[in-house]
Each structure stands twice: as structure tokens, then as C-alpha cells.
Design a protein around this motif. Structure first.
Motif, PDB file in Angstrom:
ATOM      1  N   THR A 118       0.786  -1.325   0.094  1.00  0.00           N
ATOM      2  CA  THR A 118      -0.025  -0.018   0.071  1.00  0.00           C
ATOM      3  C   THR A 118       0.906   1.135   0.031  1.00  0.00           C
ATOM      4  OG1 THR A 118      -0.298   0.129   2.401  1.00  0.00           O
ATOM      5  CG2 THR A 118      -1.798  -1.068   1.365  1.00  0.00           C
ATOM      6  N   SER A 119       2.098   1.072   0.656  1.00  0.00           N
ATOM      7  CA  SER A 119       2.851   2.158   0.750  1.00  0.00           C
ATOM      8  C   SER A 119       3.572   2.466  -0.823  1.00  0.00           C
ATOM      9  CB  SER A 119       4.261   2.298   1.496  1.00  0.00           C
ATOM     10  OG  SER A 119       5.201   1.078   1.032  1.00  0.00           O
ATOM     11  N   LEU A 120       3.427   1.757  -1.907  1.00  0.00           N
ATOM     12  CA  LEU A 120       3.761   1.978  -3.039  1.00  0.00           C
ATOM     13  C   LEU A 120       2.628   2.675  -4.042  1.00  0.00           C
ATOM     14  CD1 LEU A 120       5.466  -1.540  -3.976  1.00  0.00           C
ATOM     15  CD2 LEU A 120       6.540   0.850  -3.190  1.00  0.00           C
ATOM     16  N   ASP A 121       1.574   2.988  -3.334  1.00  0.00           N
ATOM     17  CA  ASP A 121       0.475   3.532  -4.174  1.00  0.00           C
ATOM     18  C   ASP A 121      -0.133   4.789  -3.422  1.00  0.00           C
ATOM     19  OD1 ASP A 121      -2.121   4.426  -5.249  1.00  0.00           O
ATOM     20  OD2 ASP A 121      -2.553   2.429  -5.674  1.00  0.00           O
ATOM     21  N   ASP A 122       0.020   6.059  -3.799  1.00  0.00           N
ATOM     22  CA  ASP A 122      -0.169   7.383  -3.140  1.00  0.00           C
ATOM     23  C   ASP A 122      -1.690   7.468  -2.814  1.00  0.00           C
ATOM     24  OD1 ASP A 122       2.615   7.929  -3.133  1.00  0.00           O
ATOM     25  OD2 ASP A 122       2.302   9.411  -4.740  1.00  0.00           O
ATOM     26  N   ALA A 123      -2.520   6.799  -3.657  1.00  0.00           N
ATOM     27  CA  ALA A 123      -3.853   6.790  -3.282  1.00  0.00           C
ATOM     28  C   ALA A 123      -4.330   6.631  -1.776  1.00  0.00           C
ATOM     29  CB  ALA A 123      -4.605   5.731  -4.213  1.00  0.00           C
ATOM     30  N   TRP A 124      -3.429   5.791  -1.085  1.00  0.00           N
ATOM     31  CA  TRP A 124      -3.614   5.536   0.245  1.00  0.00           C
ATOM     32  C   TRP A 124      -3.544   6.686   1.362  1.00  0.00           C
ATOM     33  CZ3 TRP A 124      -5.807   0.845   2.009  1.00  0.00           C
ATOM     34  CH2 TRP A 124      -5.994  -0.294   1.062  1.00  0.00           C
ATOM     35  N   LEU A 125      -2.587   7.649   0.623  1.00  0.00           N
ATOM     36  CA  LEU A 125      -2.273   8.570   1.532  1.00  0.00           C
ATOM     37  C   LEU A 125      -3.561   9.714   1.792  1.00  0.00           C
ATOM     38  CD1 LEU A 125       1.149   9.635   0.133  1.00  0.00           C
ATOM     39  CD2 LEU A 125       0.476   8.171   2.190  1.00  0.00           C
ATOM     40  N   LYS A 126      -4.531   9.790   0.781  1.00  0.00           N
ATOM     41  CA  LYS A 126      -5.554  10.453   1.060  1.00  0.00           C
ATOM     42  C   LYS A 126      -6.668  10.020   2.114  1.00  0.00           C
ATOM     43  CE  LYS A 126      -5.192  11.467  -4.017  1.00  0.00           C
ATOM     44  NZ  LYS A 126      -5.872  11.222  -5.401  1.00  0.00           N
ATOM     45  N   PRO A 127      -7.161  11.175   2.683  1.00  0.00           N
ATOM     46  CA  PRO A 127      -8.122  10.528   3.779  1.00  0.00           C
ATOM     47  C   PRO A 127      -9.577  10.252   3.238  1.00  0.00           C
ATOM     48  CG  PRO A 127      -8.209  13.133   3.394  1.00  0.00           C
ATOM     49  CD  PRO A 127      -7.091  12.348   2.508  1.00  0.00           C
ATOM     50  N   THR A 128      -9.476   8.605   3.093  1.00  0.00           N
ATOM     51  CA  THR A 128     -10.726   7.786   2.664  1.00  0.00           C
ATOM     52  C   THR A 128     -11.055   6.872   3.827  1.00  0.00           C
ATOM     53  OG1 THR A 128      -9.362   6.270   1.705  1.00  0.00           O
ATOM     54  CG2 THR A 128      -9.804   8.186   0.457  1.00  0.00           C
ATOM     55  N   GLU A 129     -12.233   6.119   3.452  1.00  0.00           N
ATOM     56  CA  GLU A 129     -12.544   4.949   4.287  1.00  0.00           C
ATOM     57  C   GLU A 129     -11.669   3.944   4.308  1.00  0.00           C
ATOM     58  OE1 GLU A 129     -16.364   1.965   4.984  1.00  0.00           O
ATOM     59  OE2 GLU A 129     -16.169   3.273   3.343  1.00  0.00           O
ATOM     60  N   ALA A 130     -11.060   3.798   3.122  1.00  0.00           N
ATOM     61  CA  ALA A 130     -10.015   2.864   3.160  1.00  0.00           C
ATOM     62  C   ALA A 130      -8.585   3.106   3.846  1.00  0.00           C
ATOM     63  CB  ALA A 130      -9.487   2.512   1.620  1.00  0.00           C
ATOM     64  N   SER A 131      -8.263   4.422   3.860  1.00  0.00           N
ATOM     65  CA  SER A 131      -6.992   4.692   4.587  1.00  0.00           C
ATOM     66  C   SER A 131      -7.207   4.655   6.069  1.00  0.00           C
ATOM     67  CB  SER A 131      -6.594   5.789   4.037  1.00  0.00           C
ATOM     68  OG  SER A 131      -7.579   6.885   4.314  1.00  0.00           O
ATOM     69  N   THR A 132      -8.570   4.546   6.350  1.00  0.00           N
ATOM     70  CA  THR A 132      -8.915   4.477   7.870  1.00  0.00           C
ATOM     71  C   THR A 132      -8.867   3.198   8.177  1.00  0.00           C
ATOM     72  OG1 THR A 132     -10.087   6.446   7.866  1.00  0.00           O
ATOM     73  CG2 THR A 132     -10.564   5.056   9.617  1.00  0.00           C
ATOM     74  N   ILE A 133      -9.587   2.202   7.433  1.00  0.00           N
ATOM     75  CA  ILE A 133      -9.600   0.761   7.646  1.00  0.00           C
ATOM     76  C   ILE A 133      -8.329  -0.072   7.904  1.00  0.00           C
ATOM     77  CG2 ILE A 133     -10.797  -1.377   7.051  1.00  0.00           C
ATOM     78  CD1 ILE A 133     -13.180   0.183   6.028  1.00  0.00           C
ATOM     79  N   VAL A 134      -7.334   0.603   6.848  1.00  0.00           N
ATOM     80  CA  VAL A 134      -6.304  -0.203   6.881  1.00  0.00           C
ATOM     81  C   VAL A 134      -5.346  -0.062   8.001  1.00  0.00           C
ATOM     82  CG1 VAL A 134      -4.701   1.892   5.911  1.00  0.00           C
ATOM     83  CG2 VAL A 134      -4.380  -0.662   5.129  1.00  0.00           C
ATOM     84  N   SER A 135      -5.635   0.735   9.063  1.00  0.00           N
ATOM     85  CA  SER A 135      -4.988   0.881  10.162  1.00  0.00           C
ATOM     86  C   SER A 135      -5.306  -0.367  11.048  1.00  0.00           C
ATOM     87  CB  SER A 135      -5.385   2.340  11.199  1.00  0.00           C
ATOM     88  OG  SER A 135      -6.661   2.049  11.332  1.00  0.00           O
ATOM     89  N   GLN A 136      -6.285  -1.114  10.882  1.00  0.00           N
ATOM     90  CA  GLN A 136      -6.674  -2.080  11.514  1.00  0.00           C
ATOM     91  C   GLN A 136      -5.589  -3.162  11.264  1.00  0.00           C
ATOM     92  OE1 GLN A 136     -10.796  -3.395  11.279  1.00  0.00           O
ATOM     93  NE2 GLN A 136     -11.451  -1.350  11.290  1.00  0.00           N
TER      94      GLN A 136
END
Length: 215
Positions: A118-136
Motif C-alpha cells: 500500500t505504501s507504493l500507491d499514493d492513493a492510500w495517503l488521501k483521507p478515505t474510508e480505506a485509509s482509515t480501515i487499513v489501520s486495523q
């Protein structure tokens, strides 16, 4: 890939210092399959090997062979995720393990691989539901402060769950253990959820790619 092929790949990777082990590699591939955007092969190989692919010091594993195997594995994982038939690969003590009996250490390795992808795709840096859930998933790497996720875990703690005589710190430790257990048990659903959240973006990207190749 068959289990035999996976184990052969695991053995080949052990010949390369700093390379991912099979468990971490599988997490990495699951992350690549979930990413909304494709990652260049050079970045993929360097991430897996921990070095530039051109410097692989082994005769049994070439960059071309490894990329071919990674492409096959990624295709298998993406297919299983798309059809709700995803199976984790935890290789520990020279055998495949299930989520139920794999050690916390081995599980953390899988999760670190996923997060590396996921660190190789900048899309995860944006505040989205996915970027929140991945913290799990990050919470299962043993390098993440679980207390920060107590609120988002929506943990249902029954009345009287704690001894009235324990300290606040002891109570927090128990709560963190509950959160960890919840995230561990819920990992299959978390991975499936993340895959689904990025599905529309992946489809759009594939559509653009197809349109470009047609011209």
C-alpha cells in the motif's frame, strides 16, 4: 500457484539476503491486488528483494523468473479476492498455517507485507474510508499503538469485564488485547472490505488502459 510451487518460491527467496519471506510476500501480493493503481515492476522487485533486481546473487532465481511467479501469484490472489474465496498463506515452521493457529509474529509479517504494497500507491495517503480501515492491519504488526484504535474498533465491552481493583494502565492493556484479538479475527473481512472499496477505481483504471491500447 500450487502449495509446492509456493514452497519452492519460499526456498528460492531464502537465498537472497534481505528478501521477503513467503508469508510477507503473500501479504505484499494481497496489497498489490487491492491497490487502486498498478505499481511498476521495478518497484515491486526491489520491495520483494530488498535490493535492485539486477544484483540477485543466485542462479536459481532470476528477475525474470521472480516477476513471472509474482505475476502468477498476484493473478491468483486478485481472482480469489474478486470471487470472495481468498485464502491466507502463512508459512511457518516449514508448513502452511491457518489464521487460527499462526503465531502473532508470523501474522505481523503478513501484515507488514500488505502495508509495504500500500505504501507504493499514493492513493492510500488521501483521507478515505480505506485509509482509515487499513489501520486495523497496521495494528497487527506489533509496531502500532493499539490504544489509538480503541475508539474506532467499536469494541463492545460487557459490564463488569474488568476487576475494580486494577489500575488504569492495566485496564488499557486489557482493552488493547481485546482490540488486537478483534482485529486478528476480523482480518479476512478487513482485507475483503479494502479490496471492495477500491474496486471502482481499479475498474476505471482498467477501462482507461483498455481505451489507450485500442488507439
Amino acid at each position: 500457484m500450487t502449495e509446492t510451487n509456493l514452497q519452492q518460491l519460499a526456498l528460492a527467496l531464502t537465498e537472497v539476503n534481505a528478501a521477503m519471506n513467503l508469508t510477507m510476500l503473500h501479504g505484499f501480493v494481497a496489497g498489490l491486488s487491492t491497490n487502486p493503481n498498478d505499481v511498476k515492476s521495478d518497484f515491486v522487485l526491489k520491495s520483494v528483494l530488498g535490493r535492485d533486481a539486477i544484483s540477485i546473487p543466485t542462479s536459481t532465481l532470476t528477475a525474470e523468473t521472480l516477476m513471472s511467479q509474482l505475476t502468477e501469484l498476484t493473478g491468483d490472489v486478485a481472482y480469489s479476492l474478486h470471487h470472495n474465496d481468498f485464502q491466507f498463506v502463512f508459512f511457518e515452521n516449514e508448513a502452511m498455517q491457518s489464521l487460527t493457529n499462526v503465531s502473532d509474529k508470523c501474522l505481523a509479517s503478513w501484515c507488514r507485507g500488505y502495508l509495504k504494497a500500500t505504501s507504493l500507491d499514493d492513493a492510500w495517503l488521501k483521507p478515505t474510508e480505506a485509509s482509515t480501515i487499513v489501520s486495523q492491519i497496521a495494528a497487527l504488526t506489533n509496531n502500532f499503538p493499539l490504544h489509538e484504535l480503541v475508539n474506532v474498533s467499536r469494541l463492545n465491552i460487557p459490564t463488569g469485564a474488568f476487576d475494580a481493583n486494577i489500575t488504569a494502565d492495566e485496564k488499557m492493556q486489557q482493552v488493547e488485547m481485546m482490540v488486537y484479538k478483534q482485529f486478528r479475527q476480523g482480518l479476512p473481512a478487513t482485507v475483503a472490505k479494502l479490496y471492495g472499496l477500491w474496486q471502482e477505481v481499479r475498474d476505471k483504471n482498467k477501462g482507461r488502459s483498455g481505451a489507450s491500447s485500442a488507439h
